[in-house]
Scaffold this active site. Structure first.
Site, mmCIF file in Angstrom:
data_model
loop_
_atom_site.group_PDB
_atom_site.id
_atom_site.type_symbol
_atom_site.label_atom_id
_atom_site.label_comp_id
_atom_site.label_asym_id
_atom_site.label_seq_id
_atom_site.Cartn_x
_atom_site.Cartn_y
_atom_site.Cartn_z
ATOM 1 N N ASP A 1 0.845 -1.185 0.000
ATOM 2 C CA ASP A 1 0.000 0.000 0.000
ATOM 3 C C ASP A 1 0.888 1.245 0.000
ATOM 4 O OD1 ASP A 1 -2.348 1.705 0.514
ATOM 5 O OD2 ASP A 1 -1.484 1.886 2.527
ATOM 6 N N MET A 2 0.326 2.372 -0.407
ATOM 7 C CA MET A 2 1.110 3.598 -0.512
ATOM 8 C C MET A 2 0.952 4.510 0.710
ATOM 9 S SD MET A 2 2.860 3.649 -3.355
ATOM 10 C CE MET A 2 3.122 5.391 -3.628
ATOM 11 N N ASP A 3 -0.153 5.241 0.765
ATOM 12 C CA ASP A 3 -0.338 6.244 1.814
ATOM 13 C C ASP A 3 -0.517 5.587 3.179
ATOM 14 O OD1 ASP A 3 -0.530 8.835 0.193
ATOM 15 O OD2 ASP A 3 -1.951 7.526 -0.839
ATOM 16 N N GLY B 1 -5.302 3.329 -3.536
ATOM 17 C CA GLY B 1 -6.566 3.920 -3.959
ATOM 18 C C GLY B 1 -6.340 4.972 -5.029
ATOM 19 N N LYS C 1 -8.446 -4.591 -3.669
ATOM 20 C CA LYS C 1 -7.017 -4.914 -3.743
ATOM 21 C C LYS C 1 -6.781 -6.417 -3.687
ATOM 22 C CE LYS C 1 -5.138 -0.616 -1.809
ATOM 23 N NZ LYS C 1 -4.219 -0.046 -0.800
ATOM 24 N N ASP D 1 -2.240 -0.739 5.894
ATOM 25 C CA ASP D 1 -2.587 -0.053 7.144
ATOM 26 C C ASP D 1 -4.062 0.283 7.296
ATOM 27 O OD1 ASP D 1 -2.431 2.092 5.133
ATOM 28 O OD2 ASP D 1 -2.510 3.466 6.849
ATOM 29 N N ASN E 1 -9.062 -0.577 3.280
ATOM 30 C CA ASN E 1 -8.979 -1.009 1.885
ATOM 31 C C ASN E 1 -7.839 -1.984 1.625
ATOM 32 O OD1 ASN E 1 -7.150 1.111 2.331
ATOM 33 N ND2 ASN E 1 -7.252 1.826 0.220
#
Length: 287
Positions: free
Chosen positions: A26-28, A61, A214, A237, A240
């Protein structure tokens, strides 16, 4: 916190890590630090994993345009590189910009969700992969911020000005957290039956095709690459991220993850302010 932990011995961890062929990140709140940047330690760990032939797949997202600067910075831009965007609404092979998986929403879906958002008194936005649209003349600050982070142009369009041939990757209800929570408590059953719905941030409620997510898209990508789920690691985290953590053979929650993610994941690493992703890759892939 020194690294991912669970009630397992280092030998057990070593056996598990040695088979990882794909890492979905995941990114953010996960890969990016609190300033929304990549740290030197994260870049190094990812480069070393890629040098071993491990697929590093950014999952977010955000649309692909919002991932592009980080993919470029990490060198993940070849014909054998992939990303999962829009919470699984799109899987793209990066080099040739080839769509591997896509779950579009129709204009009728847009009309229905926009009406529900209006009736609930929350702001609304739609993403078609090229541009973000909002029918709200009083554009939400969260919509402006999302457009900036996602690197997609934002347009105000009245519903009657929209092209009915359009399709969308995802639709979103956005507002102040207390306003959005009150609206979520009043969501009509038809919406939750018709679509997959999840809260990706305190101010974002995302609506997308039931087949997307995802987890389902990570599963399809793993099948496309011929990789068994036992050889997949996922790190996340937020809500999603739950479906991809459930799919992955090695699931890692960030130290700053919500309680549901920590309960789902088998392991926990440090926070995104403490190089949690780098520590997880070092432990399970590089050691």
């Amino acid at each position: 916190m020194d690294g991912p932990h669970e009630g397992k011995t280092l030998m057990d961890m070593g056996r598990r890590q040695s088979t990882i062929q794909l890492v979905a990140i995941d990114m953010d709140g996960t890969l990016l630090d609190p300033a929304h940047k990549l740290t030197p330690r994260a870049r190094q760990a990812i480069a070393q994993a890629r040098a071993l032939g491990v697929h590093i797949v950014l999952t977010s997202g955000r649309p692909v345009s919002g991932l592009a600067p980080f993919l470029h910075e990490l060198g993940i831009n070849g014909d054998d590189d992939y990303c999962i965007a829009c919470n699984g609404g799109l899987v793209q092979r990066i080099g040739p910009r080839e769509t591997v998986v896509e779950f579009p929403l129709s204009f009728d879906d847009f009309l229905y969700c926009e009406r529900v958002a209006r009736e609930l008194g929350v702001h609304f936005q739609a993403l078609d992969g090229e541009r973000m649209y909002t029918p709200n003349q009083d554009i939400s600050l969260y919509t402006v911020a999302d457009s900036h982070l996602s690197r997609v142009p934002l347009s105000y369009r009245r519903v009657d000005e929209m092209d009915r041939s359009m399709s969308f990757i995802k639709l979103m209800m956005i507002d102040e957290p207390d306003v959005l929570d009150a609206a979520i408590a009043r969501l009509p059953a038809e919406l939750t039956e018709r679509f997959a719905v999840l809260k990706s941030a305190p101010f974002f409620l995302e609506v997308f095709d039931h087949r997307a997510g995802k987890g389902p898209s990570l599963q399809k990508l793993a099948e496309h690459l011929g990789i068994d789920r036992a050889n997949v690691m996922a790190i996340g985290d937020q809500e999603n991220d739950l479906s991809m953590l459930q799919f992955a053979g090695t699931s890692v929650a960030m130290g700053n993850a919500i309680a549901a993610v920590k309960a789902m994941a088998r392991f926990e690493t440090a926070t995104n302010a403490e190089d949690g992703v780098a520590r997880a890759i070092e432990r399970f892939v590089l050691q």
